[in-house]
Design a protein around this motif. Structure first.
Motif, PDB file in Angstrom:
ATOM      1  N   ARG A   1      -7.092   8.182  -2.250  1.00 54.43           N
ATOM      2  CA  ARG A   1      -5.991   8.738  -1.455  1.00 54.43           C
ATOM      3  C   ARG A   1      -4.879   7.718  -1.243  1.00 54.43           C
ATOM      4  N   GLN A   2      -5.182   6.464  -1.563  1.00 55.14           N
ATOM      5  CA  GLN A   2      -4.191   5.408  -1.392  1.00 55.14           C
ATOM      6  C   GLN A   2      -4.100   4.594  -2.670  1.00 55.14           C
TER       7      GLN A   2
ATOM      8  N   ASP B   1       0.479   5.508   0.547  1.00 52.43           N
ATOM      9  CA  ASP B   1      -0.302   6.681   0.913  1.00 52.43           C
ATOM     10  C   ASP B   1       0.122   7.819  -0.016  1.00 52.43           C
TER      11      ASP B   1
ATOM     12  N   PRO C   1       0.825  -1.212   0.000  1.00 50.19           N
ATOM     13  CA  PRO C   1       0.000   0.000   0.000  1.00 50.19           C
ATOM     14  C   PRO C   1       0.864   1.269   0.000  1.00 50.19           C
TER      15      PRO C   1
END
Length: 248
Positions: free
Chosen positions: A60-61, A11, A9
């Motif tokens: 946003r990710q 950010d 992931p």
């Protein structure tokens, strides 16, 4: 040869803050360049390569997918030694995952679907000139990096963008695989500014969805590990494997 597909992931806000703190954005807005530097700092140069950042519109990710020689545990253990707080804010090592892509999985004649983001450019062996549709002159020096479609169009060839890009891809899959033209298509195209060595370079940003047939298992395994074409360490060239596509 064993390869691992890594999922991590990202950010996006923290990634941009990381880039700003290191003045990466000062060289131009290029997330591929930012990830090139960040991944090199955290995991080491070329460890997660090729890679691709998957981001849904307005998200946003994002999710970073990459091929690596090591599994998630080994990558995490190595990265924890040198990771900084700002690195940790941008990428979540605790959610790093991987699955193996063993070289023994491939066999000649095997049909495999793929999703590929690529930058189909060529280096000119000689100078090339022409003009745009509105009559503006175009002049490229020997050795310049040029959109593969533009290079052929300026030579007077009557070709489509899709045909040129599929030709370009087919040549770079060899000798590991052959491209199935009837099940492959240009899914998206845009022009993108890339920053390389402090210079802003405009070029094609292309996604192809298609099917290939493995012709040499060992060569195909090497192709997966190395990626397709130029700019492989900046988010291009990663073959994401899918079920075979249907004919158009």
């Amino acid at each position: 040869m064993s390869l691992h597909l890594v999922e991590l992931p990202v950010d996006l806000r923290q990634l941009h803050l990381w880039a700003g703190a290191r003045q990466v954005w000062g060289r131009g807005s290029d997330e591929g360049l930012t990830l090139h530097h960040l991944l090199g700092e955290v995991f080491g140069p070329g460890v997660l390569q090729p890679f691709r950042l998957m981001v849904a519109p307005g998200a946003r990710q994002g999710t970073l997918l990459a091929y690596a020689d090591h599994d998630a545990d080994a990558l995490r253990q190595s990265a924890e030694i040198s990771q900084t707080p700002s690195d940790a804010a941008a990428i979540r090592l605790d959610r790093l995952r991987s699955i193996p892509r063993p070289g023994t999985a491939w066999r000649p004649g095997q049909r495999i679907g793929f999703d590929l983001r690529m930058r189909p450019v060529v280096r000119l062996a000689s100078p090339l000139s022409g003009q745009t549709k509105d009559g503006q002159p175009l002049i490229f020096r020997k050795g310049a990096e040029v959109d593969a479609f533009l290079a052929r169009a300026l030579r007077g060839e009557e070709v489509t963008r899709e045909a040129v890009y599929l030709d370009w891809l087919a040549a770079r899959l060899l000798p590991g695989a052959e491209l199935e033209r009837e099940t492959s298509r240009l899914a998206s195209f845009r022009r993108e500014i890339a920053v390389r060595d402090g210079r802003r370079i405009e070029g094609p940003d292309v996604t192809v969805l298609g099917t290939l047939t493995v012709t040499d298992a060992a060569a195909f395994a090497r192709l997966l590990a190395s990626g397709v074409g130029r700019h492989r360490s900046y988010g291009y060239g990663m073959l994401l494997l899918r079920p075979p596509q249907r004919p158009r």
